[in-house]
Design a protein around this motif. Structure first.
Motif, PDB file in Angstrom:
ATOM      1  N   CYS A   1      28.276 -11.838  15.092  1.00 27.19           N
ATOM      2  CA  CYS A   1      28.988 -12.599  14.066  1.00 27.19           C
ATOM      3  C   CYS A   1      28.345 -12.369  12.700  1.00 27.19           C
ATOM      4  CB  CYS A   1      28.955 -14.088  14.422  1.00 27.19           C
ATOM      5  SG  CYS A   1      29.733 -15.179  13.205  1.00 27.19           S
ATOM      6  N   ALA A   2      29.169 -12.052  11.709  1.00 29.56           N
ATOM      7  CA  ALA A   2      28.709 -11.932  10.329  1.00 29.56           C
ATOM      8  C   ALA A   2      29.072 -13.206   9.575  1.00 29.56           C
ATOM      9  CB  ALA A   2      29.335 -10.724   9.652  1.00 29.56           C
ATOM     10  N   THR A   3      28.140 -13.714   8.766  1.00 25.03           N
ATOM     11  CA  THR A   3      28.403 -14.933   7.999  1.00 25.03           C
ATOM     12  C   THR A   3      28.020 -14.750   6.535  1.00 25.03           C
ATOM     13  OG1 THR A   3      26.200 -15.902   8.434  1.00 25.03           O
ATOM     14  CG2 THR A   3      27.965 -16.407  10.007  1.00 25.03           C
TER      15      THR A   3
ATOM     16  N   TRP B   1      24.510 -12.354  13.368  1.00 18.52           N
ATOM     17  CA  TRP B   1      23.976 -13.185  14.445  1.00 18.52           C
ATOM     18  C   TRP B   1      24.442 -12.671  15.798  1.00 18.52           C
ATOM     19  CZ3 TRP B   1      20.984 -17.292  12.655  1.00 18.52           C
ATOM     20  CH2 TRP B   1      21.141 -17.623  11.309  1.00 18.52           C
ATOM     21  N   ASP B   2      23.573 -12.797  16.782  1.00 19.64           N
ATOM     22  CA  ASP B   2      23.925 -12.510  18.171  1.00 19.64           C
ATOM     23  C   ASP B   2      24.218 -13.848  18.855  1.00 19.64           C
ATOM     24  OD1 ASP B   2      24.174 -11.843  20.818  1.00 19.64           O
ATOM     25  OD2 ASP B   2      22.176 -10.939  21.020  1.00 19.64           O
ATOM     26  N   LEU B   3      25.470 -14.081  19.203  1.00 20.81           N
ATOM     27  CA  LEU B   3      25.873 -15.349  19.815  1.00 20.81           C
ATOM     28  C   LEU B   3      26.079 -15.228  21.322  1.00 20.81           C
ATOM     29  CD1 LEU B   3      28.462 -16.574  17.136  1.00 20.81           C
ATOM     30  CD2 LEU B   3      25.994 -17.017  17.255  1.00 20.81           C
ATOM     31  N   SER B   4      25.533 -14.186  21.927  1.00 16.17           N
ATOM     32  CA  SER B   4      25.759 -13.973  23.358  1.00 16.17           C
ATOM     33  C   SER B   4      25.191 -15.117  24.194  1.00 16.17           C
ATOM     34  CB  SER B   4      25.154 -12.634  23.801  1.00 16.17           C
ATOM     35  OG  SER B   4      23.768 -12.578  23.504  1.00 16.17           O
TER      36      SER B   4
ATOM     37  N   GLY C   1      23.306 -18.011  29.813  1.00 16.92           N
ATOM     38  CA  GLY C   1      23.411 -17.354  28.514  1.00 16.92           C
ATOM     39  C   GLY C   1      22.334 -16.338  28.215  1.00 16.92           C
ATOM     40  N   GLY C   2      21.210 -16.363  28.939  1.00 14.69           N
ATOM     41  CA  GLY C   2      20.147 -15.404  28.686  1.00 14.69           C
ATOM     42  C   GLY C   2      19.289 -15.819  27.509  1.00 14.69           C
ATOM     43  N   GLY C   3      18.373 -14.922  27.105  1.00 14.94           N
ATOM     44  CA  GLY C   3      17.430 -15.242  26.041  1.00 14.94           C
ATOM     45  C   GLY C   3      17.566 -14.321  24.859  1.00 14.94           C
ATOM     46  N   GLY C   4      16.422 -13.935  24.265  1.00  9.50           N
ATOM     47  CA  GLY C   4      16.434 -13.043  23.121  1.00  9.50           C
ATOM     48  C   GLY C   4      16.625 -13.788  21.812  1.00  9.50           C
ATOM     49  N   ALA C   5      16.926 -13.011  20.747  1.00 10.13           N
ATOM     50  CA  ALA C   5      17.076 -13.567  19.402  1.00 10.13           C
ATOM     51  C   ALA C   5      18.172 -14.622  19.356  1.00 10.13           C
ATOM     52  CB  ALA C   5      17.375 -12.446  18.413  1.00 10.13           C
ATOM     53  N   SER C   6      19.199 -14.415  20.177  1.00  7.01           N
ATOM     54  CA  SER C   6      20.297 -15.379  20.188  1.00  7.01           C
ATOM     55  C   SER C   6      19.808 -16.756  20.616  1.00  7.01           C
ATOM     56  CB  SER C   6      21.406 -14.902  21.126  1.00  7.01           C
ATOM     57  OG  SER C   6      22.437 -15.851  21.224  1.00  7.01           O
ATOM     58  N   ALA C   7      19.031 -16.813  21.675  1.00  8.40           N
ATOM     59  CA  ALA C   7      18.528 -18.095  22.159  1.00  8.40           C
ATOM     60  C   ALA C   7      17.556 -18.715  21.166  1.00  8.40           C
ATOM     61  CB  ALA C   7      17.854 -17.910  23.516  1.00  8.40           C
ATOM     62  N   ARG C   8      16.795 -17.883  20.440  1.00  9.38           N
ATOM     63  CA  ARG C   8      15.810 -18.398  19.479  1.00  9.38           C
ATOM     64  C   ARG C   8      16.460 -18.778  18.145  1.00  9.38           C
ATOM     65  NH1 ARG C   8      13.137 -13.823  21.494  1.00  9.38           N
ATOM     66  NH2 ARG C   8      13.511 -12.694  19.540  1.00  9.38           N
TER      67      ARG C   8
ATOM     68  N   LEU D   1      20.109 -11.254  13.405  1.00 11.26           N
ATOM     69  CA  LEU D   1      19.830  -9.851  13.667  1.00 11.26           C
ATOM     70  C   LEU D   1      19.519  -9.098  12.384  1.00 11.26           C
ATOM     71  CD1 LEU D   1      22.756  -9.103  16.147  1.00 11.26           C
ATOM     72  CD2 LEU D   1      20.350  -9.442  16.744  1.00 11.26           C
ATOM     73  N   LYS D   2      20.158  -9.534  11.296  1.00  9.70           N
ATOM     74  CA  LYS D   2      20.022  -8.853  10.010  1.00  9.70           C
ATOM     75  C   LYS D   2      20.363  -9.845   8.911  1.00  9.70           C
ATOM     76  CE  LYS D   2      20.169  -5.291   6.987  1.00  9.70           C
ATOM     77  NZ  LYS D   2      19.041  -4.374   6.695  1.00  9.70           N
ATOM     78  N   ALA D   3      19.639  -9.785   7.819  1.00  2.00           N
ATOM     79  CA  ALA D   3      19.946 -10.596   6.644  1.00  2.00           C
ATOM     80  C   ALA D   3      19.911  -9.696   5.426  1.00  2.00           C
ATOM     81  CB  ALA D   3      18.954 -11.741   6.497  1.00  2.00           C
ATOM     82  N   PHE D   4      20.933  -9.782   4.594  1.00  2.00           N
ATOM     83  CA  PHE D   4      21.021  -8.969   3.383  1.00  2.00           C
ATOM     84  C   PHE D   4      21.099  -9.900   2.184  1.00  2.00           C
ATOM     85  CE2 PHE D   4      23.831  -6.752   0.238  1.00  2.00           C
ATOM     86  CZ  PHE D   4      22.911  -5.782  -0.150  1.00  2.00           C
ATOM     87  N   GLY D   5      20.127  -9.767   1.286  1.00  2.00           N
ATOM     88  CA  GLY D   5      20.088 -10.612   0.104  1.00  2.00           C
ATOM     89  C   GLY D   5      20.348  -9.856  -1.178  1.00  2.00           C
ATOM     90  N   GLY D   6      21.002  -8.701  -1.075  1.00  2.00           N
ATOM     91  CA  GLY D   6      21.219  -7.856  -2.246  1.00  2.00           C
ATOM     92  C   GLY D   6      22.405  -8.221  -3.104  1.00  2.00           C
ATOM     93  N   HIS D   7      23.205  -9.185  -2.684  1.00  2.00           N
ATOM     94  CA  HIS D   7      24.308  -9.635  -3.538  1.00  2.00           C
ATOM     95  C   HIS D   7      23.757 -10.485  -4.679  1.00  2.00           C
ATOM     96  CE1 HIS D   7      27.920  -8.261  -1.460  1.00  2.00           C
ATOM     97  NE2 HIS D   7      27.316  -8.532  -0.300  1.00  2.00           N
TER      98      HIS D   7
END
Length: 509
Positions: free
Chosen positions: A227-229, A239-242, A254-261, A265-271
């Motif tokens: 998901c992009a926000t 975001w990984d919403l798996s 649902g499993g673990g990983g970055a989604s559970a935490r 996955l990526k953040a862009f602050g260049g705007h």
């Protein structure tokens, strides 16, 4: 299009959830597509030859129509069974019924109240969330395509607009047990959902913290758990919403990983500013476009190892905020944008200095939203701040003349989307508290016009308008469900609705 239908269907064609005003004394029932390569010349060809021909502009200004047959309801309540179809005009619209059609913005006179025409819906379910949601997406599922049998289940992802920044969340929602709406004035012994009709749907939710208001979100078509926000803090995140979606499907799985935490996955602050425009390419996996209120559009692309790279140099051309972007449904290197400069633009990803095509809509208002048809890929619809929306043929867009223009809405257009099931059908949401459904293939029907003669509230109704949904305050987005033909969901400042019009697809019979 055959519009000679039973009255309950005709009422749905002409009405909405809150589309009837009747006096308290009178009310007796309770009712609440294939272009050539754009990368070289940006020329659009008609793969279907004469199926869609360029026509004169359609002016959709006018007023809406729809009524319940009160005499039929009174007779049914008295045990008389109501009027027969032989008593009604051929088109099913009885002009002698009580009450009047309510169009958003009309004055409500003393002694009048709004009533829902429940017979307009095959399904209507309403939910109130803790905080308003400006944006949401329908999650594709494994429950099957072209689902018709009730009850329905659907998955959504929504983003909140909470009072305090730290209270914001991404909401992964599962709505199940969405039964058919039971009408007080009918009993269908052949219904596949008679026992559960009108029962409340079940709403389950999994959340993930979001660092601010979610201005807009989009799910990656090739991997819907990604998901992009767009956040109010001027950053775009992936975001990984798996984990959350997996728990909705099978609790505890649902499993673990970055989604559970809860880590992006990526953040862009260049705007340089916050924004609202965001879209994934349905052709190039991992390709994303994000645009901000400073007029800059950045392109994202998937990189080796499952990451993303963002071009530092933006696409520039708009004067002021870019309000929406849409990737081509067939070309990996082409996208569209619209903005506060009243323009709609087509971009070739190889040219960042200027758009390949620029069209000024010449109304001086913001163009808020665009949608690119996936079934007829040279058709685009745009919606503006003045309440108008236009249908463009990309083969002739350089002329600056749309093939259709509608001015029904009385407030800014906030969302537009082509139906994934009927190539001529569009959903439109407006800040005037309406979601309207339009079928561009519908034409004037002399029988319907004759039946409505003498009804001021039905005068000048655009023939392409076949459904109006109301009952929500400050509509934000509307989306079709890709696997349940005719079903839509819409979010507003006060509620979240899932509904299916009773008359969807009537014109295809």
């Amino acid at each position: 299009k055959n519009r000679a239908v039973h009255e309950s269907t005709m009422k749905a064609k002409r009405s909405a959830q809150a589309a009837e005003v009747r006096s308290r004394e009178e009310a007796t029932a309770e009712a609440t597509a294939g272009g050539s390569s754009l990368a070289e010349e940006l020329e659009f060809e008609d793969e279907f030859e004469d199926e869609f021909e360029e026509e004169d502009v359609v002016d959709g200004a006018g007023e809406e129509a729809a009524e319940m047959e009160e005499a039929e309801l009174e007779a049914a309540a008295a045990g008389g069974g109501g009027s027969s179809s032989a008593d009604m005009p051929d088109d099913g619209l009885n002009p002698s019924i009580g009450g009047r059609f309510y169009r958003a913005g009309d004055a409500i006179e003393e002694g009048e109240e709004l009533r829902v025409d429940a017979s307009a819906y095959d399904m209507l379910h309403r939910a109130r969330l803790e905080w308003p949601c400006l944006s949401f997406a329908v999650v594709p599922d494994a429950l099957g395509e072209d689902r018709a049998a009730f009850p329905h289940t659907a998955y959504f992802v929504a983003g909140t607009q909470a009072e305090a920044r730290g209270q914001n969340r991404l909401l992964c929602l599962k709505m199940s047990a969405m039964h058919r709406t039971k009408h007080d004035d009918e009993s269908d012994p052949e219904s596949d959902d008679e026992e559960g009709a009108d029962e409340d749907a079940l709403l389950e939710c999994q959340t993930i913290a979001h660092p601010g208001c979610v201005n807009r979100l989009k799910l990656m078509p090739q991997a819907p758990h990604v998901c992009a926000t767009w956040c109010e803090d001027t950053s775009v995140r992936l975001w990984d919403l798996s984990h959350q979606l997996g728990n909705l499907h099978a609790p505890g799985k649902g499993g673990g990983g970055a989604s559970a935490r809860g880590e992006p996955l990526k953040a862009f602050g260049g705007h340089g500013d916050e924004g609202y425009a965001l879209d994934w390419s349905p052709v190039a996996s991992g390709a994303l476009a994000s645009a901000d209120c400073a007029g800059k559009i950045h392109a994202w692309r998937g990189s080796a190892g499952g990451g993303w790279a963002v071009d530092a140099a933006p696409y520039e051309g708009h004067v002021g905020s870019v309000e929406d972007v849409q990737w081509s449904p067939v070309e990996a290197g082409v996208f569209m944008s619209c903005g506060v400069d009243s323009s709609v633009r087509v971009w070739d990803v190889r040219r960042k200095g200027a758009s390949a095509i620029t069209v000024d809509e010449q109304h001086g208002a913001d163009v808020n939203v665009v949608s690119w048809s996936k079934q007829v890929n040279y058709l685009v619809v745009s919606g503006a701040d003045d309440g108008s929306f236009r249908v463009w043929d990309l083969r002739s867009i350089r002329s600056g003349e749309p093939v259709a223009l509608f001015t029904w809405h009385r407030g800014p257009i906030t969302s537009v989307e082509w139906s994934p099931h009927e190539s001529s059908t569009i959903a439109v949401a407006g800040a005037d508290d309406q979601v309207t459904l339009w079928d561009l293939a519908l034409e004037d029907d002399p029988e319907a016009d004759s039946a409505a003669r003498g009804r001021d509230d039905l005068r000048d109704l655009p023939p392409q308008l076949y459904f109006v949904h109301q009952g929500q305050r400050d509509m934000k987005e509307v989306h079709w469900h890709p696997q349940i033909p005719g079903a839509l969901a819409c979010t507003a400042a006060d509620s979240f609705h899932v509904f299916k019009p009773a008359n969807f697809g009537d014109g295809q019979k």
